[in-house]
Design a protein around this motif. Structure first.
Motif, PDB file in Angstrom:
ATOM      1  N   VAL A 219       0.679  -1.161   0.328  1.00 34.51           N
ATOM      2  CA  VAL A 219       0.102  -0.113   0.047  1.00 34.51           C
ATOM      3  C   VAL A 219       0.933   1.206   0.209  1.00 34.51           C
ATOM      4  N   VAL A 220       1.952   1.159   0.950  1.00 37.42           N
ATOM      5  CA  VAL A 220       2.924   2.355   1.020  1.00 37.42           C
ATOM      6  C   VAL A 220       3.665   2.795  -0.313  1.00 37.42           C
ATOM      7  N   ALA A 221       3.953   1.503  -1.021  1.00 36.58           N
ATOM      8  CA  ALA A 221       4.902   1.646  -2.379  1.00 36.58           C
ATOM      9  C   ALA A 221       4.058   2.161  -3.539  1.00 36.58           C
ATOM     10  N   GLN A 222       2.672   2.067  -3.129  1.00 37.89           N
ATOM     11  CA  GLN A 222       1.622   2.358  -4.369  1.00 37.89           C
ATOM     12  C   GLN A 222       1.103   3.776  -4.055  1.00 37.89           C
ATOM     13  N   ALA A 223       1.180   4.488  -2.874  1.00 40.46           N
ATOM     14  CA  ALA A 223       0.717   5.564  -2.545  1.00 40.46           C
ATOM     15  C   ALA A 223       0.830   6.872  -3.492  1.00 40.46           C
ATOM     16  N   GLY A 224       1.981   6.903  -3.862  1.00 39.47           N
ATOM     17  CA  GLY A 224       2.309   7.989  -4.875  1.00 39.47           C
ATOM     18  C   GLY A 224       2.730   9.181  -4.135  1.00 39.47           C
ATOM     19  N   GLU A 225       2.376   9.516  -2.874  1.00 35.80           N
ATOM     20  CA  GLU A 225       2.915  10.757  -2.303  1.00 35.80           C
ATOM     21  C   GLU A 225       2.845  10.256  -0.695  1.00 35.80           C
ATOM     22  N   TRP A 226       3.988  10.873  -0.126  1.00 39.00           N
ATOM     23  CA  TRP A 226       4.415  10.549   1.125  1.00 39.00           C
ATOM     24  C   TRP A 226       4.882  11.872   1.729  1.00 39.00           C
ATOM     25  N   GLN A 227       4.707  11.818   3.034  1.00 36.18           N
ATOM     26  CA  GLN A 227       5.237  13.172   3.822  1.00 36.18           C
ATOM     27  C   GLN A 227       5.775  12.721   5.172  1.00 36.18           C
ATOM     28  N   PHE A 228       6.920  13.285   5.685  1.00 34.86           N
ATOM     29  CA  PHE A 228       7.070  13.239   7.018  1.00 34.86           C
ATOM     30  C   PHE A 228       6.839  14.422   7.964  1.00 34.86           C
ATOM     31  N   GLU A 229       6.130  13.965   9.055  1.00 39.24           N
ATOM     32  CA  GLU A 229       5.795  14.912   9.848  1.00 39.24           C
ATOM     33  C   GLU A 229       6.365  14.925  11.211  1.00 39.24           C
ATOM     34  N   ALA A 230       6.963  15.904  11.768  1.00 39.07           N
ATOM     35  CA  ALA A 230       7.649  16.146  12.918  1.00 39.07           C
ATOM     36  C   ALA A 230       7.617  17.548  13.424  1.00 39.07           C
ATOM     37  N   ALA A 231       7.119  17.665  14.862  1.00 31.36           N
ATOM     38  CA  ALA A 231       6.876  18.994  15.508  1.00 31.36           C
ATOM     39  C   ALA A 231       5.684  19.649  14.845  1.00 31.36           C
ATOM     40  N   GLY A 232       4.847  19.123  14.096  1.00 33.37           N
ATOM     41  CA  GLY A 232       3.781  19.697  13.537  1.00 33.37           C
ATOM     42  C   GLY A 232       4.172  20.436  12.240  1.00 33.37           C
ATOM     43  N   VAL A 233       5.215  20.025  11.566  1.00 39.20           N
ATOM     44  CA  VAL A 233       5.454  20.429  10.351  1.00 39.20           C
ATOM     45  C   VAL A 233       5.621  19.249   9.275  1.00 39.20           C
ATOM     46  N   ARG A 234       5.148  19.383   8.046  1.00 39.07           N
ATOM     47  CA  ARG A 234       5.115  18.308   7.150  1.00 39.07           C
ATOM     48  C   ARG A 234       6.383  18.513   6.108  1.00 39.07           C
ATOM     49  N   HIS A 235       7.024  17.412   5.619  1.00 37.05           N
ATOM     50  CA  HIS A 235       7.866  17.604   4.588  1.00 37.05           C
ATOM     51  C   HIS A 235       7.560  16.470   3.591  1.00 37.05           C
ATOM     52  N   PRO A 236       7.611  17.032   2.186  1.00 39.29           N
ATOM     53  CA  PRO A 236       7.496  15.880   1.303  1.00 39.29           C
ATOM     54  C   PRO A 236       8.595  14.905   0.913  1.00 39.29           C
ATOM     55  N   LEU A 237       8.371  13.726   0.630  1.00 35.04           N
ATOM     56  CA  LEU A 237       9.455  12.835   0.561  1.00 35.04           C
ATOM     57  C   LEU A 237       9.091  12.088  -0.844  1.00 35.04           C
ATOM     58  N   ARG A 238      10.131  11.426  -1.182  1.00 29.65           N
ATOM     59  CA  ARG A 238      10.262  10.536  -2.698  1.00 29.65           C
ATOM     60  C   ARG A 238      10.719   9.213  -2.054  1.00 29.65           C
ATOM     61  N   LEU A 239      10.012   8.217  -2.618  1.00 29.48           N
ATOM     62  CA  LEU A 239      10.396   6.711  -2.178  1.00 29.48           C
ATOM     63  C   LEU A 239      11.595   6.390  -2.634  1.00 29.48           C
ATOM     64  N   ILE A 240      12.527   5.758  -1.961  1.00 23.97           N
ATOM     65  CA  ILE A 240      14.041   5.395  -2.459  1.00 23.97           C
ATOM     66  C   ILE A 240      13.862   3.876  -2.603  1.00 23.97           C
ATOM     67  N   ARG A 241      13.581   3.026  -1.658  1.00 18.32           N
ATOM     68  CA  ARG A 241      13.486   1.817  -1.633  1.00 18.32           C
ATOM     69  C   ARG A 241      12.740   1.074  -0.320  1.00 18.32           C
ATOM     70  N   VAL A 242      12.192  -0.031  -0.711  1.00 14.36           N
ATOM     71  CA  VAL A 242      11.526  -0.880   0.405  1.00 14.36           C
ATOM     72  C   VAL A 242      12.560  -2.044   0.650  1.00 14.36           C
ATOM     73  N   SER A 243      12.877  -2.287   1.847  1.00 17.97           N
ATOM     74  CA  SER A 243      13.765  -3.578   2.108  1.00 17.97           C
ATOM     75  C   SER A 243      12.995  -4.794   1.881  1.00 17.97           C
ATOM     76  N   PRO A 244      13.506  -5.800   1.134  1.00 21.40           N
ATOM     77  CA  PRO A 244      12.861  -7.142   1.020  1.00 21.40           C
ATOM     78  C   PRO A 244      12.741  -8.206   2.297  1.00 21.40           C
ATOM     79  N   ALA A 245      13.524  -7.587   3.289  1.00 28.10           N
ATOM     80  CA  ALA A 245      13.561  -8.404   4.432  1.00 28.10           C
ATOM     81  C   ALA A 245      12.903  -7.881   5.526  1.00 28.10           C
ATOM     82  N   MET A 246      12.475  -8.865   6.569  1.00 22.08           N
ATOM     83  CA  MET A 246      11.736  -8.297   7.718  1.00 22.08           C
ATOM     84  C   MET A 246      12.658  -8.264   8.830  1.00 22.08           C
TER      85      MET A 246
END
Length: 342
Positions: A219-246
């Motif tokens: 679901v996250v990989a297909q979202a298309g838009e991601w943000q990092f929120e800290a201290a009430g501020v949101r920062h736009p992100l771009r996906l680099i990779r998702v680990s294949p291992a758990m």
């Protein structure tokens, strides 16, 4: 004036008959058909915002350790200080290593002198052998001595290089430009091989490391838009990779993101935000039949109960239907599976 008896009797009979007659029961009324309202799933569905724990980390993080045993002679950096790539960050006492290098260089000089002597003796023996003044056995002995001298010189040269490298290990330099995050070492302490002297975090190109549940990875990989929120501020992100291992300890999967604009400080904790692309129905639209939750859909003019796996009371439910599917909204509680729809 007298009333005729027969007429009086008829009147009394008529009155008595009227009083004894019971009122007729009202005709039965057919139950009213419940009003039904249907709407496409696309108009009813929610795309809720989801989140997962995340933190800003450096692209590289190095725990600088001692490779030799020596006293810490200098610590020119402090916690929080920025350092350039190749800058001196720790210096260990080099005197023992310098003496070892001096001995190795002296041994190499001796080996090279013996090699030069062996070369000269072999050349003279070959000249005498050509004039038949030297035996083959004596010539073979000279060749052997020369080969041994070559091997001794190579060993001495390797010892010199090893001693030189050991001396270099007393000066620790930053492998990349970064910020000193930790510095457990103190001036004057004895550094043992393998002991961590300081931790260096890369200052440029920070990343966000998010811990995802396995069911959210796709679901996250297909979202298309991601943000990092800290201290009430949101920062736009771009996906680099998702680990294949758990991760076997947290049972989570790590995803890495890069900042699309200005980034917060390394070490900042926050949440990864993304919006669902799958449709979810509000909890108040669910109905329960035979102990299971679902919705009524319109199929060929009839109401069909569609079970939603994993749905529960009071919580939005994930819907595995196309957006064009017609959902019964008003009148759904009175419906049964297979009922005709107007």
């Amino acid at each position: 004036m007298r009333i005729p008896v027969i007429s009086g009797l008829l009147l009394v009979s008529t009155l008595l008959a009227g009083c004894g007659e019971q009122a007729a029961e009202p005709a039965a009324v057919a139950p009213a058909q419940p009003a039904l309202t249907l709407s496409p799933l696309g108009e009813l569905a929610l795309r809720p915002e989801r989140n997962a724990p995340a933190a800003v980390i450096g692209r590289h993080e190095a725990r600088i350790s001692a490779e030799v045993a020596a006293t810490i002679q200098a610590l020119p950096v402090e916690v929080g200080q920025s350092v350039a790539a190749g800058a001196l960050i720790v210096r260990l006492d080099p005197r023992d290593a310098a003496l070892a290098l001096e001995r190795a260089e002296a041994a190499l000089a001796q080996a090279e002198a013996r090699l030069a002597q062996a070369d000269a003796q072999l050349q003279r023996a070959q000249t005498l052998r050509e004039r038949n003044f030297y035996s083959p056995e004596a010539l073979t002995l000279r060749e052997t001595e020369r080969a041994a001298a070559v091997a001794d010189a190579r060993a001495a040269r390797a010892s010199r290089d090893t001693a030189r490298r050991a001396l270099d290990k007393h000066s620790l330099r930053a492998p990349f430009a970064g910020v000193v995050r930790e510095r457990p070492a103190q001036l004057g302490e004895l550094a043992a091989p393998g002991s961590v002297l300081l931790t260096l975090v890369a200052a440029g190109d920070p990343e966000v490391a998010a811990q995802l549940q396995p069911q959210d990875v796709e679901v996250v990989a297909q979202a298309g838009e991601w943000q990092f929120e800290a201290a009430g501020v949101r920062h736009p992100l771009r996906l680099i990779r998702v680990s294949p291992a758990m991760n076997p300890e947290s049972r989570s999967v790590e995803a890495r993101f890069a900042f699309a604009a200005a980034a917060p400080a390394i070490g900042q904790s926050g949440r990864l935000l993304w919006r669902e692309t799958r449709p979810w129905l509000p909890a108040d639209l669910l109905v329960r039949r035979d102990g299971r939750y679902g919705v009524f859909t319109a199929v060929d003019g009839k109401a069909r109960f569609h079970v939603l796996p994993g749905a529960s009371e009071g919580r939005p439910a994930l819907v595995d239907l196309p957006d064009a599917t017609r959902i019964v909204v008003l009148g759904r509680h009175a419906l049964q599976d297979g009922a005709a729809l107007p």
